[in-house]
Design a protein around this motif. Structure first.
Motif, mmCIF file in Angstrom:
data_model
loop_
_atom_site.group_PDB
_atom_site.id
_atom_site.type_symbol
_atom_site.label_atom_id
_atom_site.label_comp_id
_atom_site.label_asym_id
_atom_site.label_seq_id
_atom_site.Cartn_x
_atom_site.Cartn_y
_atom_site.Cartn_z
ATOM 1 N N MET A 143 0.863 -1.177 0.000
ATOM 2 C CA MET A 143 0.000 0.000 0.000
ATOM 3 C C MET A 143 0.899 1.226 0.000
ATOM 4 N N LEU A 144 0.741 2.041 -1.037
ATOM 5 C CA LEU A 144 1.546 3.253 -1.165
ATOM 6 C C LEU A 144 0.641 4.464 -0.994
ATOM 7 N N ASP A 145 0.851 5.200 0.067
ATOM 8 C CA ASP A 145 0.029 6.374 0.381
ATOM 9 C C ASP A 145 -1.459 6.068 0.258
ATOM 10 N N GLY A 146 -1.863 4.918 0.784
ATOM 11 C CA GLY A 146 -3.274 4.562 0.838
ATOM 12 C C GLY A 146 -3.798 3.830 -0.374
ATOM 13 N N THR A 147 -2.983 3.656 -1.409
ATOM 14 C CA THR A 147 -3.429 2.957 -2.615
ATOM 15 C C THR A 147 -2.813 1.560 -2.668
ATOM 16 N N LEU A 148 -3.688 0.566 -2.894
ATOM 17 C CA LEU A 148 -3.219 -0.823 -2.940
ATOM 18 C C LEU A 148 -2.600 -1.143 -4.293
ATOM 19 N N HIS A 149 -1.553 -1.959 -4.249
ATOM 20 C CA HIS A 149 -0.930 -2.454 -5.477
ATOM 21 C C HIS A 149 -0.641 -3.939 -5.290
ATOM 22 N N ALA A 150 -1.002 -4.737 -6.307
ATOM 23 C CA ALA A 150 -0.791 -6.184 -6.234
ATOM 24 C C ALA A 150 0.229 -6.610 -7.287
ATOM 25 N N GLN A 151 0.732 -7.825 -7.116
ATOM 26 C CA GLN A 151 1.704 -8.406 -8.042
ATOM 27 C C GLN A 151 2.846 -7.434 -8.335
ATOM 28 N N VAL A 152 3.408 -6.905 -7.293
ATOM 29 C CA VAL A 152 4.480 -5.917 -7.458
ATOM 30 C C VAL A 152 5.824 -6.640 -7.557
ATOM 31 N N ASP A 153 6.491 -6.436 -8.664
ATOM 32 C CA ASP A 153 7.838 -6.990 -8.796
ATOM 33 C C ASP A 153 8.852 -5.844 -8.661
ATOM 34 N N ALA A 154 10.129 -6.184 -8.805
ATOM 35 C CA ALA A 154 11.186 -5.200 -8.581
ATOM 36 C C ALA A 154 11.031 -3.983 -9.494
ATOM 37 N N GLN A 155 10.707 -4.260 -10.770
ATOM 38 C CA GLN A 155 10.582 -3.165 -11.739
ATOM 39 C C GLN A 155 9.422 -2.241 -11.378
ATOM 40 N N ARG A 156 8.301 -2.875 -10.995
ATOM 41 C CA ARG A 156 7.109 -2.090 -10.674
ATOM 42 C C ARG A 156 7.340 -1.266 -9.410
ATOM 43 N N LEU A 157 8.002 -1.848 -8.436
ATOM 44 C CA LEU A 157 8.280 -1.100 -7.209
ATOM 45 C C LEU A 157 9.112 0.135 -7.527
ATOM 46 N N GLN A 158 10.112 -0.045 -8.357
ATOM 47 C CA GLN A 158 10.973 1.077 -8.720
ATOM 48 C C GLN A 158 10.162 2.177 -9.399
ATOM 49 N N ALA A 159 9.257 1.771 -10.303
ATOM 50 C CA ALA A 159 8.433 2.746 -11.019
ATOM 51 C C ALA A 159 7.467 3.452 -10.063
ATOM 52 N N LEU A 160 6.884 2.698 -9.155
ATOM 53 C CA LEU A 160 5.940 3.302 -8.204
ATOM 54 C C LEU A 160 6.644 4.336 -7.338
#
Ligand code: FES
Length: 173
Positions: A143-160
């Motif tokens: 959860m990033l600033d109240g927004t849920l994110h699923a199936q987060v991989d390394a690339q997606r985390l970096q982008a988020l």
């Protein structure tokens, strides 16, 4: 009988803290078990429970300051320091662990220069361990600033994280 030593003057509350405390006590002081909902009011209004409110809470609910402090520290939900500008909550529960949450957590700690369970010294980020976000089948979840994110991989985390505007950490050297 000797006069008792004067107690140290309490830390003054800010106008916002005074308003939140008044609101909490107006609703909950007369209710049995009102301390917990009063603490929720304070945290909802201020983002944390200011330590300076403890004496007033203790007096209002007929408890010692230690007892009020005990309630605040018992529940992980309650904060005693102001929240950071941005909060990243990383699911640490079993299903997400099986899907790579541990490596993702390490990556987040490295990228944000912040340890899980702590707030960065510049107060821009806090990194929280959460027990489950209800997305167990599509972990790892965060959860990033109240927004849920699923199936987060390394690339997606970096982008988020790159999409969140934050100043760079000042070098300590
Ligand atoms: S185990 Fe991570 S969302 Fe449920």
């Amino acid at each position: 009988m000797t006069a008792s030593a004067p107690s140290p003057s309490p830390t003054p509350l800010s106008p916002a803290e005074t308003q939140a405390l008044d609101q909490a006590l107006a609703h909950w002081q007369a209710e049995p078990g009102g301390l917990l909902p009063a603490l929720h009011v304070l945290q909802d209004e201020l983002g944390f429970i200011p330590p300076a409110t403890l004496p007033a809470l203790a007096q209002a609910f007929g408890l010692s300051r230690a007892e009020v402090h005990g309630v605040i520290t018992y529940y992980h939900h309650f904060r005693q320091t102001p929240p950071a500008h941005h909060c990243l909550g990383l699911c640490q529960a079993e299903a997400c662990q099986a899907r790579g949450a541990r490596a993702l957590t390490q990556q987040a700690q490295d990228l944000l220069q912040c340890t899980l369970g702590h707030t960065r010294s510049d107060h821009h980020w806090q990194l929280e361990a959460v027990s489950c976000l209800g997305l167990c089948a599509s972990g790892p979840a965060l959860m990033l600033d109240g927004t849920l994110h699923a199936q987060v991989d390394a690339q997606r985390l970096q982008a988020l994280l790159a999409a969140v505007p934050t100043p760079p950490m000042e070098s300590s050297s």
